[in-house]
Design an enzyme around this catalytic site. Structure first.
Site, mmCIF file in Angstrom:
data_model
loop_
_atom_site.group_PDB
_atom_site.id
_atom_site.type_symbol
_atom_site.label_atom_id
_atom_site.label_comp_id
_atom_site.label_asym_id
_atom_site.label_seq_id
_atom_site.Cartn_x
_atom_site.Cartn_y
_atom_site.Cartn_z
ATOM 1 N N LYS A 141 66.164 -27.012 -21.246
ATOM 2 C CA LYS A 141 67.215 -26.478 -22.120
ATOM 3 C C LYS A 141 68.558 -26.474 -21.409
ATOM 4 C CE LYS A 141 64.038 -23.374 -24.531
ATOM 5 N NZ LYS A 141 63.682 -21.968 -24.800
ATOM 6 N N ASP A 172 57.678 -11.370 -30.045
ATOM 7 C CA ASP A 172 58.054 -11.036 -28.678
ATOM 8 C C ASP A 172 57.471 -9.696 -28.230
ATOM 9 O OD1 ASP A 172 59.354 -13.436 -28.557
ATOM 10 O OD2 ASP A 172 61.334 -12.605 -28.931
ATOM 11 N N GLN A 206 67.316 -32.083 -29.576
ATOM 12 C CA GLN A 206 67.466 -31.062 -30.613
ATOM 13 C C GLN A 206 68.500 -30.039 -30.161
ATOM 14 O OE1 GLN A 206 63.739 -29.504 -32.158
ATOM 15 N NE2 GLN A 206 64.638 -27.486 -32.428
ATOM 16 N N TYR A 225 71.823 -24.008 -27.751
ATOM 17 C CA TYR A 225 71.112 -24.687 -26.682
ATOM 18 C C TYR A 225 70.535 -26.003 -27.155
ATOM 19 C CZ TYR A 225 66.896 -22.312 -28.539
ATOM 20 O OH TYR A 225 65.893 -21.829 -29.346
ATOM 21 N N HIS A 233 60.142 -17.308 -23.940
ATOM 22 C CA HIS A 233 59.460 -18.388 -24.648
ATOM 23 C C HIS A 233 59.369 -19.649 -23.790
ATOM 24 C CE1 HIS A 233 61.454 -16.408 -28.379
ATOM 25 N NE2 HIS A 233 60.351 -15.768 -28.047
#
Length: 182
Positions: A72, A169, A47, A132, A62
């Site tokens: 990532k 957050d 992705q 990313y 996260h």
């Protein structure tokens, strides 16, 4: 590409070979065969994500729990960010430590962050566009967030910016009570 292990050796700084002349520049931002050869990693990215943020926007910290944990590969195509990776692997010698790197459209550096890390970034420039790749799909039920300014982590965020956060957050868990990796 030049690959450098950071203070937490599993996090890699990647500097692509950039070809520049009077017309502009060209570089391969990702090429699987070279990535695997230079990093010795056997990962597949499934992705791609793209975010745009204004100055002071902090996204993170996260992560996703197994079996949907994500590695990532991050980079910036406009502006400048402070990219942060926090080791949340309980069995790791660097558990609870973090690495920080400035990524920008000028330096074209990338950061590889493996599974087992919480991740966040802060936009330092007026605007940033951040890309990313992830090794697993977004899975909302597995997503967790650690409070960005947790005193245990003691992340050295810039003091000269007004930090802007999402409600998610703002309500991140403190590190000591977070669900973490074994």
């Amino acid at each position: 590409m030049k690959v450098t292990s950071l203070s937490i050796p599993d996090v890699l700084l990647i500097e692509p070979h950039v070809f520049e002349d009077s017309r502009g520049f060209f570089f391969e931002s990702f090429r699987e065969d070279i990535f695997r050869k230079e990093t010795s990693l056997d990962v597949s990215f499934v992705q791609d994500n793209h975010s745009k943020s204004s100055q002071g926007v902090l996204r993170g910290l996260h992560y996703q729990l197994p079996p949907h944990a994500q590695g990532k590969l991050t980079r910036v195509i406009q502006g400048e960010v402070l990219d942060i990776a926090v080791d949340i692997r309980k069995s790791s010698p660097s558990f609870g430590q973090y690495v920080a790197e400035i990524l920008s459209s000028d330096n074209k550096k990338q950061l590889y962050i493996p599974e087992g890390f919480a991740h966040g970034f802060l936009t330092l420039s007026e605007v940033s566009e951040y890309l990313y790749k992830t090794t697993d799909f977004y899975h909302p039920e597995s997503e967790r967030s650690i409070l960005w300014n947790d005193i245990t982590l003691n992340i050295d965020w810039p003091k000269n910016l007004e930090i802007r956060l999402s409600s998610k957050d703002l309500n991140g868990a403190i590190f000591s009570s977070s669900e973490i990796f074994p």
